[in-house]
Design an enzyme around this catalytic site. Sequence first.
Site, PDB file in Angstrom:
ATOM      1  N   LYS A 195       0.832  -1.204   0.000  1.00  0.00           N
ATOM      2  CA  LYS A 195       0.000   0.000   0.000  1.00  0.00           C
ATOM      3  C   LYS A 195       0.871   1.259   0.000  1.00  0.00           C
ATOM      4  CE  LYS A 195      -3.784   0.061   2.431  1.00  0.00           C
ATOM      5  NZ  LYS A 195      -4.734   0.122   3.576  1.00  0.00           N
ATOM      6  N   GLU A 226      10.079  -5.973   3.689  1.00  0.00           N
ATOM      7  CA  GLU A 226      10.275  -7.255   3.003  1.00  0.00           C
ATOM      8  C   GLU A 226       9.874  -7.155   1.533  1.00  0.00           C
ATOM      9  OE1 GLU A 226       8.989  -8.258   7.289  1.00  0.00           O
ATOM     10  OE2 GLU A 226       8.507  -6.766   5.758  1.00  0.00           O
ATOM     11  N   GLY A 244      -5.310  -5.571   5.616  1.00  0.00           N
ATOM     12  CA  GLY A 244      -4.519  -6.477   4.791  1.00  0.00           C
ATOM     13  C   GLY A 244      -5.058  -7.886   4.747  1.00  0.00           C
ATOM     14  N   ARG A 245      -5.449  -8.420   5.901  1.00  0.00           N
ATOM     15  CA  ARG A 245      -5.922  -9.804   5.953  1.00  0.00           C
ATOM     16  C   ARG A 245      -7.334  -9.967   5.400  1.00  0.00           C
ATOM     17  NH1 ARG A 245      -5.060  -7.520  10.751  1.00  0.00           N
ATOM     18  NH2 ARG A 245      -6.718  -7.277  12.296  1.00  0.00           N
ATOM     19  N   GLU A 256      -4.330 -12.772  13.790  1.00  0.00           N
ATOM     20  CA  GLU A 256      -3.974 -11.361  13.745  1.00  0.00           C
ATOM     21  C   GLU A 256      -5.173 -10.505  14.124  1.00  0.00           C
ATOM     22  OE1 GLU A 256      -0.817  -9.583  10.938  1.00  0.00           O
ATOM     23  OE2 GLU A 256      -2.718  -8.948  10.051  1.00  0.00           O
ATOM     24  N   HIS A 312      -2.716 -39.005   8.957  1.00  0.00           N
ATOM     25  CA  HIS A 312      -1.498 -39.794   9.150  1.00  0.00           C
ATOM     26  C   HIS A 312      -0.399 -38.984   9.823  1.00  0.00           C
ATOM     27  CE1 HIS A 312      -2.879 -43.280   6.772  1.00  0.00           C
ATOM     28  NE2 HIS A 312      -3.603 -42.356   6.145  1.00  0.00           N
ATOM     29  N   LYS A 357       9.018  -5.351  14.164  1.00  0.00           N
ATOM     30  CA  LYS A 357       9.459  -4.658  12.946  1.00  0.00           C
ATOM     31  C   LYS A 357      10.317  -3.449  13.288  1.00  0.00           C
ATOM     32  CE  LYS A 357       6.062  -3.928  10.037  1.00  0.00           C
ATOM     33  NZ  LYS A 357       4.675  -3.696   9.547  1.00  0.00           N
TER      34      LYS A 357
END
Length: 860
Positions: free
Chosen positions: A210, A216, A272-273, A358, A389, A509
């Site tokens: 944004k 990152e 964001g999510r 979050e 399994h 961060k």
Amino acid sequence: MKSAIKPLTRRPAWKALATHYKEMRNWHLRDLFVKDAQRGNRLTAEAVGLYLDYSKNRITEETVRLLTELGEECGLRARIDAMFRGDKINITENRAVLHVALRAPRGTSIVVEGENVVPHVHTVLDKMADFSNRVRSGEWKGHTGKRIRNVINIGIGGSDLGPVMAYEALRHYSKRDMTFRFVSNVDGTDFVEATHDLDAAETLFIVSSKTFTTLETMTNAHSARDWSLARLGGDAKAVAKHFVAVSTNAAKVSEFGIDTTNMFGFWDWVGGRYSMDSAIGLSTMLAVGPDNFRAMLNGFHQMDEHFRTAPFERNLPVLMGLLAVWYNDFFGAQTVAVLPYEQYLKRFPAYLQQLTMESNGKHMSLDGKKVSFDTGPIYWGEPGTNGQHSFYQLIHQGTRLIPCDFIAFTKTTNPLGRHHDMLIANVLAQTEALAFGKTAEQAKAEGMPDWLVPHRVFEGNHPSNTIIAEKLTPETLGKLVALYEHSVFTQGTIWGIDSFDQWGVELGKALAQRIIPELESTAEPALAHDSSTNNLIRRYRQEKEEPSFSLGYDRSLYILPFDHRGSFELKMFGWHEPLTAEQTEAIATAKQVIYDGFKAAIDAGVPKEKAGILVDEQFGAAILRDASANGFTTACPAEKSGQEEFEFQYGGDFASHIETFNPTFCKVLVRYNPEGEQALNQRQSARLHRLSDYLKSKGRSRMLFELLVPPEKEQLDRLKGDKKTYDVELRPKLMVEAIEQLQEAGVEPDLWKIEGLDSREDCEKIVAAARRGGRNKVSCILLGRGADDRKVRKWLEIASSVPGFTGFAVGRTTFWEPVVGWRAGKLTREAAVAEVARRYKEFAGIFEHAKRGGGWIDAA
């Protein structure tokens, strides 16, 4: 200042639930189903094509009534209405929460600060659709005129997890002649693996940030830019054809080189999510097409409307959210397992981890008080039947209560024999087994010996929801995601927390920004962290300064190579393998002449610290031992001679042969054309990576890489068979690509042995490639290629003027004629030795003189 909120645990419905729990905790699902034979029909809900069976939960209809009363007391209805109205319910950031607007149909009105946002949403969607159609059809061309066949989404958090999940979930509907990949981690491995086999001319990057400042994402974006330009001729204009942005920062986007016409925006009322159905979903639309993307939005909207209007007792997201609160706060369950029995949903649990944790991983209430109860549980999962399994053992017979959500479809997207019936049988069997278990009596009735019975008992009473839809389609995916979004909303409302901020990710961060310069500083930084962090920083710096992948070699080095095994055997002596002992001795004697010439050159003034030999073990073992004893720089080949494909001379036993002599350099000769057969390149890279890893971890030798880039037939065809044009114009570019591809494959030489180049500019590009990414001490030396004296002198003069070209390896041009003359009886041995010495010294002098003329000096 926020108004006080009545504490959750003091609400009448909460108190009633606490009392009710004391009764329910002793009930077993076996007994509940016996008591109410129709329970499996009644405790269900269905809406917008999703069927929810919640009968296998440790509840009764009274539980549901009390839970819905709790929702009413906590203002769930009012808060739902406030969200859909566009009220600023994200109080810590003073923002509206309007992911529901992203899927609102045209003509809908949702007003934020006096403006209807829905038309803006559809403007962006239309722009995305137009762009997607152009790329998918091939109308959009890359810098070289090729169509786009590879799309890489660069983002992190919600800019990655949603697009990845959606692509995997809808892969069945994707354009299969295109490749879609995703880069999120700042770990360079993520980028390298995503790009290692792609053609930059056919690759489009979507940079999703944004602000266009996310650490990152922008680190990966700049690496992508460098990767692309290195393969597209270095023209900065290429960026506009291979990069688009999902951002709101036009200035930063333009500065990066992206045409802002190809910038797709979104709004601060989209978390964001919750953004996978915004412009963040551009990669999804490119994969499945605009029509399928809009079908997904329609699925979202259908669930939104159901959540907004349905009574709580028949409201799927509300029921699931309330049940999550029931287990989290009354039964003390700390996790929820999400178990999709659909392989395409393999990333759905990972996506839900961010969405749920979050959102609801909070310890402060909306009025700024610390909560006195548990909030967000841990969501996790794996597709069935794989999970059966691995971790189902713990769910069935462990000591923890783990509520489960099973997701299944009545129709498969890929019919294959009995597979789907078997898959669904496992879903139903697991929910039944978890609920009802197996008693000791049942185990005994099956003939179990008494000693084994306790181990074969399943206590059961493990709760689960079963969610069934007809088929996984784009529309269904939208419904499923919205189901969990609104379940999260319900839970957060009950707990009285802000489900739409994420301050918990900020502290780490911020600290990372402080630590980065402490890790990178050339001077010892003054550390003011705790003793553990200080110690870890110092340890990292110490080991970082002792490079694990390559020490590099930036000193002058003039190598006299006489490891040409195939040339000696066939071209000089006319012999074929296998050789007799006498033939082997004859070749070794000839190589001794060359070695004596090398030593004579040193005696005549070639600096010993700059001189080196390259000789093979087969014919030069005695020479290698003598050279090491005399302190000369030595190199020994590891490759099998005369092969088009690189293989180890001694197979898997290569390490012991290197360790026998421990030469200064282990040399490999590799024919590698980056446009050649990919399978061949990958095989060679894998072997070379193995050698590189050995040398940097266990070996005592450095790596000397002799790179040959032979032309492919189609390359020569493009040049009408003109080999000279290939050598001058195409080979240098291919060499840069080859070096970068090999580096990305984990091959890390200390020194590159490079075929002669005809321009200083090409030499500079080779050095830049060899030294990229912090490989500052890796250098290059010139390979003579058996050319005549005149050509070798020209190459030496060009290369020696370029810092980073530190020497040469000129063999045949130095020794061939003298040795052939000696063998033919035209020269005495002494004359042959003297001529080898003269030529070697002359080439060293040419390089030294040109180097000084170029104005650079040796590394200290």
